[in-house]
Design an enzyme around this catalytic site. Structure first.
Site, PDB file in Angstrom:
ATOM      1  N   HIS A  51       0.804  -1.221   0.000  1.00  0.00           N
ATOM      2  CA  HIS A  51       0.000   0.000   0.000  1.00  0.00           C
ATOM      3  C   HIS A  51       0.841   1.278   0.000  1.00  0.00           C
ATOM      4  O   HIS A  51       0.309   2.368   0.234  1.00  0.00           O
ATOM      5  CB  HIS A  51      -0.939   0.002   1.213  1.00  0.00           C
ATOM      6  CG  HIS A  51      -1.998  -1.052   1.147  1.00  0.00           C
ATOM      7  ND1 HIS A  51      -1.818  -2.313   1.645  1.00  0.00           N
ATOM      8  CD2 HIS A  51      -3.255  -1.024   0.629  1.00  0.00           C
ATOM      9  CE1 HIS A  51      -2.918  -3.027   1.451  1.00  0.00           C
ATOM     10  NE2 HIS A  51      -3.804  -2.269   0.833  1.00  0.00           N
ATOM     11  N   HIS A  58      -2.886  -6.909  -5.271  1.00  0.00           N
ATOM     12  CA  HIS A  58      -3.229  -7.942  -4.300  1.00  0.00           C
ATOM     13  C   HIS A  58      -4.733  -8.206  -4.283  1.00  0.00           C
ATOM     14  O   HIS A  58      -5.524  -7.437  -4.823  1.00  0.00           O
ATOM     15  CB  HIS A  58      -2.736  -7.556  -2.901  1.00  0.00           C
ATOM     16  CG  HIS A  58      -3.244  -6.228  -2.422  1.00  0.00           C
ATOM     17  ND1 HIS A  58      -2.656  -5.037  -2.787  1.00  0.00           N
ATOM     18  CD2 HIS A  58      -4.285  -5.897  -1.606  1.00  0.00           C
ATOM     19  CE1 HIS A  58      -3.311  -4.027  -2.213  1.00  0.00           C
ATOM     20  NE2 HIS A  58      -4.307  -4.530  -1.500  1.00  0.00           N
ATOM     21  N   HIS A  95      -9.051  -7.686   3.052  1.00  0.00           N
ATOM     22  CA  HIS A  95      -8.236  -8.617   2.280  1.00  0.00           C
ATOM     23  C   HIS A  95      -8.327 -10.005   2.912  1.00  0.00           C
ATOM     24  O   HIS A  95      -8.180 -10.121   4.130  1.00  0.00           O
ATOM     25  CB  HIS A  95      -6.767  -8.190   2.280  1.00  0.00           C
ATOM     26  CG  HIS A  95      -6.542  -6.740   2.032  1.00  0.00           C
ATOM     27  ND1 HIS A  95      -6.482  -5.815   3.051  1.00  0.00           N
ATOM     28  CD2 HIS A  95      -6.369  -6.052   0.884  1.00  0.00           C
ATOM     29  CE1 HIS A  95      -6.279  -4.616   2.535  1.00  0.00           C
ATOM     30  NE2 HIS A  95      -6.209  -4.730   1.228  1.00  0.00           N
ATOM     31  N   GLU A 113     -16.500  -6.426  12.520  1.00  0.00           N
ATOM     32  CA  GLU A 113     -16.693  -4.981  12.410  1.00  0.00           C
ATOM     33  C   GLU A 113     -18.108  -4.541  12.747  1.00  0.00           C
ATOM     34  O   GLU A 113     -18.311  -3.430  13.260  1.00  0.00           O
ATOM     35  CB  GLU A 113     -16.327  -4.508  11.001  1.00  0.00           C
ATOM     36  CG  GLU A 113     -14.858  -4.690  10.672  1.00  0.00           C
ATOM     37  CD  GLU A 113     -14.473  -4.062   9.348  1.00  0.00           C
ATOM     38  OE1 GLU A 113     -15.300  -3.314   8.768  1.00  0.00           O
ATOM     39  OE2 GLU A 113     -13.346  -4.308   8.883  1.00  0.00           O
ATOM     40  N   GLU A 142      -4.172   1.990  -3.119  1.00  0.00           N
ATOM     41  CA  GLU A 142      -4.762   0.667  -3.241  1.00  0.00           C
ATOM     42  C   GLU A 142      -4.564   0.191  -4.671  1.00  0.00           C
ATOM     43  O   GLU A 142      -4.794   0.944  -5.623  1.00  0.00           O
ATOM     44  CB  GLU A 142      -6.264   0.679  -2.915  1.00  0.00           C
ATOM     45  CG  GLU A 142      -6.599   0.835  -1.446  1.00  0.00           C
ATOM     46  CD  GLU A 142      -6.332  -0.425  -0.635  1.00  0.00           C
ATOM     47  OE1 GLU A 142      -5.719  -1.380  -1.178  1.00  0.00           O
ATOM     48  OE2 GLU A 142      -6.726  -0.451   0.542  1.00  0.00           O
ATOM     49  N   GLU A 144      -5.730  -3.280  -6.294  1.00  0.00           N
ATOM     50  CA  GLU A 144      -6.415  -4.502  -5.912  1.00  0.00           C
ATOM     51  C   GLU A 144      -7.143  -5.157  -7.077  1.00  0.00           C
ATOM     52  O   GLU A 144      -7.619  -4.485  -7.990  1.00  0.00           O
ATOM     53  CB  GLU A 144      -7.455  -4.198  -4.825  1.00  0.00           C
ATOM     54  CG  GLU A 144      -6.864  -3.640  -3.540  1.00  0.00           C
ATOM     55  CD  GLU A 144      -7.899  -3.346  -2.486  1.00  0.00           C
ATOM     56  OE1 GLU A 144      -7.546  -3.422  -1.296  1.00  0.00           O
ATOM     57  OE2 GLU A 144      -9.062  -3.041  -2.839  1.00  0.00           O
TER      58      GLU A 144
END
Length: 213
Positions: A51, A58, A95, A113, A142, A144
């Protein structure tokens, strides 16, 4: 106390920089799964390295949970987050770790969360997957290959962790897409904006370039 909310529920400001430094140090001890554009695993990468600088592509996911009236549950990223702090996201995003499926990783983050357990929603389905790369100020980026998972909540109660989620609210999904001017006060995370646009514009495809399930 568990909540079922239609308006923002914001936590009081945290310690800011100290919390952010703690998160940065924590990220430096973790790995993410490096992948090709087709989401094929190539190895592991340090999460902080992935990052910062030029970044490392990723594997990631974002989840959108809906109620039975078509509203989406948005979550505000806590102010301790180094990237896109206080921005509004889909329900959860993160992730998977090595050996963990996208569905299992999503279930874990929903529980951690927001206190949302599997019995509260129907089957999680991967509805899209896309690659994106975005930088955030001078803090990092990011990069991704992001899977999108969706499900409908039959029990809309939740109990957010204020260390991860600064606030939460229900928003009409179609109205959010069609009338963004009404939601200018919501700074949306780029991966959520991409997922929503692809969903409404018919671009959503869980198989990148039609090559992989």
């Amino acid at each position: 106390m568990r909540d079922s909310m239609s308006e923002a529920d914001r936590s009081s400001p945290g310690s800011g920089k100290t919390d952010r430094e703690d998160e940065t140090a924590e990220n430096a001890t973790q790995d993410v799964i490096a992948v090709t554009p087709d989401d094929e695993r190539t190895g592991l990468a340090n999460r902080l390295d992935a990052h910062t600088g030029d970044g490392v592509r990723h594997r990631a996911f974002t989840c959108l949970l809906f109620d039975e009236d078509g509203r989406v549950l948005l979550a505000q990223r806590a102010d301790r987050k180094r990237l896109w702090d206080t921005h509004w996201d889909g329900t959860v995003a993160s992730h998977p770790i090595e050996g963990q499926s996208q569905v299992d990783a999503t279930r874990q983050r929903l529980a951690e969360e927001l206190g949302i357990e599997p019995h509260q929603y129907d089957k999680l389905e991967i509805t899209d997957r896309f690659e994106y790369k975005r930088r955030y100020l001078d803090e990092g980026l990011e990069w991704e290959v992001c899977a999108v998972l969706q499900a409908t909540l039959h029990d809309t109660s939740f109990d957010r962790d204020p260390e991860e989620v600064g606030g939460a609210m229900w928003v009409d999904y179609e109205d959010l897409y069609e009338n963004p001017r009404y939601y200018r006060q919501l700074r949306l995370c780029p991966w959520f904006e991409i997922a929503m646009r692809r969903d409404f514009e018919g671009d959503a495809d869980p198989v990148p370039d039609g090559t992989r399930a």
